[in-house]
Motif scaffolding. Sequence first.
Motif, mmCIF file in Angstrom:
data_model
loop_
_atom_site.group_PDB
_atom_site.id
_atom_site.type_symbol
_atom_site.label_atom_id
_atom_site.label_comp_id
_atom_site.label_asym_id
_atom_site.label_seq_id
_atom_site.Cartn_x
_atom_site.Cartn_y
_atom_site.Cartn_z
ATOM 1 N N TYR A 52 35.882 41.336 48.837
ATOM 2 C CA TYR A 52 36.067 40.666 47.262
ATOM 3 C C TYR A 52 35.530 40.109 46.801
ATOM 4 C CZ TYR A 52 38.677 40.205 43.003
ATOM 5 O OH TYR A 52 39.023 39.994 41.182
ATOM 6 N N SER A 54 47.372 41.204 40.174
ATOM 7 C CA SER A 54 46.558 41.281 41.310
ATOM 8 C C SER A 54 46.835 41.056 42.913
ATOM 9 C CB SER A 54 45.115 41.689 40.812
ATOM 10 O OG SER A 54 44.546 40.430 40.287
ATOM 11 N N PHE A 76 46.067 43.565 45.519
ATOM 12 C CA PHE A 76 44.912 43.520 46.834
ATOM 13 C C PHE A 76 45.869 44.047 48.543
ATOM 14 C CE2 PHE A 76 41.173 41.355 48.998
ATOM 15 C CZ PHE A 76 40.544 42.657 49.222
ATOM 16 N N LEU A 117 41.125 46.740 40.618
ATOM 17 C CA LEU A 117 41.291 46.768 41.856
ATOM 18 C C LEU A 117 41.285 48.177 42.642
ATOM 19 C CD1 LEU A 117 40.727 44.653 43.949
ATOM 20 C CD2 LEU A 117 42.629 44.379 43.939
ATOM 21 N N SER A 173 45.180 44.928 38.148
ATOM 22 C CA SER A 173 45.860 45.097 39.980
ATOM 23 C C SER A 173 45.413 47.321 39.987
ATOM 24 C CB SER A 173 47.213 45.537 40.461
ATOM 25 O OG SER A 173 47.258 44.030 39.821
#
Length: 447
Positions: free
Chosen positions: A306, A341, A345, A288, A285
Motif C-alpha cells: 500500500y 479501510s 486491509f 481496496l 474498504s
Amino acid sequence: MAGLKIRLLLIVSIFLSVVNAGKTVFIDPHDPWQVFEGWGTSLCWWANAFGGFPDVVRNQAADLVFDFNKGLGLNVIRYNIGGGDNPSHHHMRIGGDVPGFRPCNNCDYNWTSDANQRWILFAAKDRGADVFEAFSNSPPYWMTYSNCSSGGRNSTNNLNPSYYDAYADYLTEVVKWYKEQEITFRTLEPFNEPTTGLWHELGLLNTTTVSFADEGLFEGEIATISAIDTFDAFNKNVKLYVSQYNTHAYSGIQRSLLHLIAKQNGKRLWMSEWGSWSSKNMSASIKLSEEILKDMRKLKPVAWVYWQIIEHAPNGNDGNDYGLIGADFSNSTIPLDIRLSFYGFAQYTKFIRPGYQIISSNDDDTLAAQDASNKTLVLVCTNKNNAPDTWSINVSKFNISSFNVYRTSNDNETLKLLPNTWSITNGILIYESPANSITTLVFNVTQ
C-alpha cells in the motif's frame, strides 16, 4: 383480483429467489498459485513526519502499522532514499521533503541525515518487518537539470547525464551504509541506470540486487510508458542484473500478461504501490479489497504494497487523502484517526501471512490461502453489493475441524470475531454475507 394477487406474489418470489441466489465458491488446494512473502507499505512521506514525534505517538503509529498483535503486521518495507531538495525551495508537501545524505557535489555524506524516516525503519524491523527495499523518487537536486528534486520539465529526463555514475554511487553508498547498520535492503529500485557495475565494487552483489521499474500502469496508452513497455524495452543482458519486477496498479487491465512476462523472465514480481481515497463508510474498504483481489488473482505478485498507510489530514479530511490512518503531520497532539479501510486491509494482512500459499478459488470475490504446514486455510470474501448475499463455499477438499469468522462492515463491525453459528455439511458452508462487507474465514485443517 385474487388471480392478479397470486401472479404478483409469484413474480415477487421469483425475483427474490434470483436476488438471493448467491454464489457457489470452490476452493482447490491442488491448484497452487504464488507463495506470498508479505504485505507492505512505503515509508514516504509519513515516516519523515512521524519519526520525529514524541515516543508515545511514534510508537503507537509503528504498532498500528507493523506489529502483528497490535496492528496490521506489515512486513514489507519500501524505504525512500531522499535526494534532498534545493535549500532555496520551499514547495514540498508536508513530510515530502525527505532529506538527502549528500547536500552538494563537493559535500561529504551526512549519515545523521533522515533521522525521522530511519527511526520508523528500525521500528518496523523491531516489530517483525523482514523484507526491505530501497527506492528513490529523485536524485539529489544538484544532479538534476531543474536544480530541484520535485521533478523535471515537460516530463523529460531530469537527471543530468554527467551525474549518472555519481547518482548510482549515491544510491549504493546509502545501501551499503545501512547494511553496516544491520538493515539489509534486498533490492534497490533506482529508476535510472539499474545495471551499474558499482554493485561489484561496493561488495553488495550477494545481498542487494536491482529491481525496476515502478511504472504507474500495466499497459500503455497514447503517449504513455507502461510496465509492459519498460520490461520489454530492456535487452537480455540488462535483465541479467535485475532480480525483481515492480509495478504500480493505478491503471490498466493486463495483469495476467504482466505476470506471464515476469514468469518467463524468471523474475520476482511485486505490486509495489497502490492507494485510493479514504471514506467514512465501507466504500474505500470495498475498493481496496477489489484491488487486492484483482492483483492477487490475476497479477499474482508475491508482495502487495500500500502506498501511504498514514496521511496528513489536519482537519479530519477523511475522503480527501489516501491514508488508512489520518493524522496531523504538524501537530503530534492530534489523535490518530483510524479509518474503516484500516480494518478492511487488516482482513487480509492479519490472516494471510508471509509464507502462505495462494491457492485457486473459482470466484473473483474470494482470495484463498493456505499456510506452509497445510493446517490453516484462509478465505477472504468480499460482498461488494448493496444487498446481502448467500455464499455456498465448497471446502470439501479439506478435512476441517473448526473455523472462526471475522468481519468488517458498515454495521459497526471492525475485524469483529463473530459468534460461530455456521456448520459445514457435506463439505459445504452456507454463509449469509451482509451488504458491503469483507469476511475472513479461518479454518483449522487436520491431516
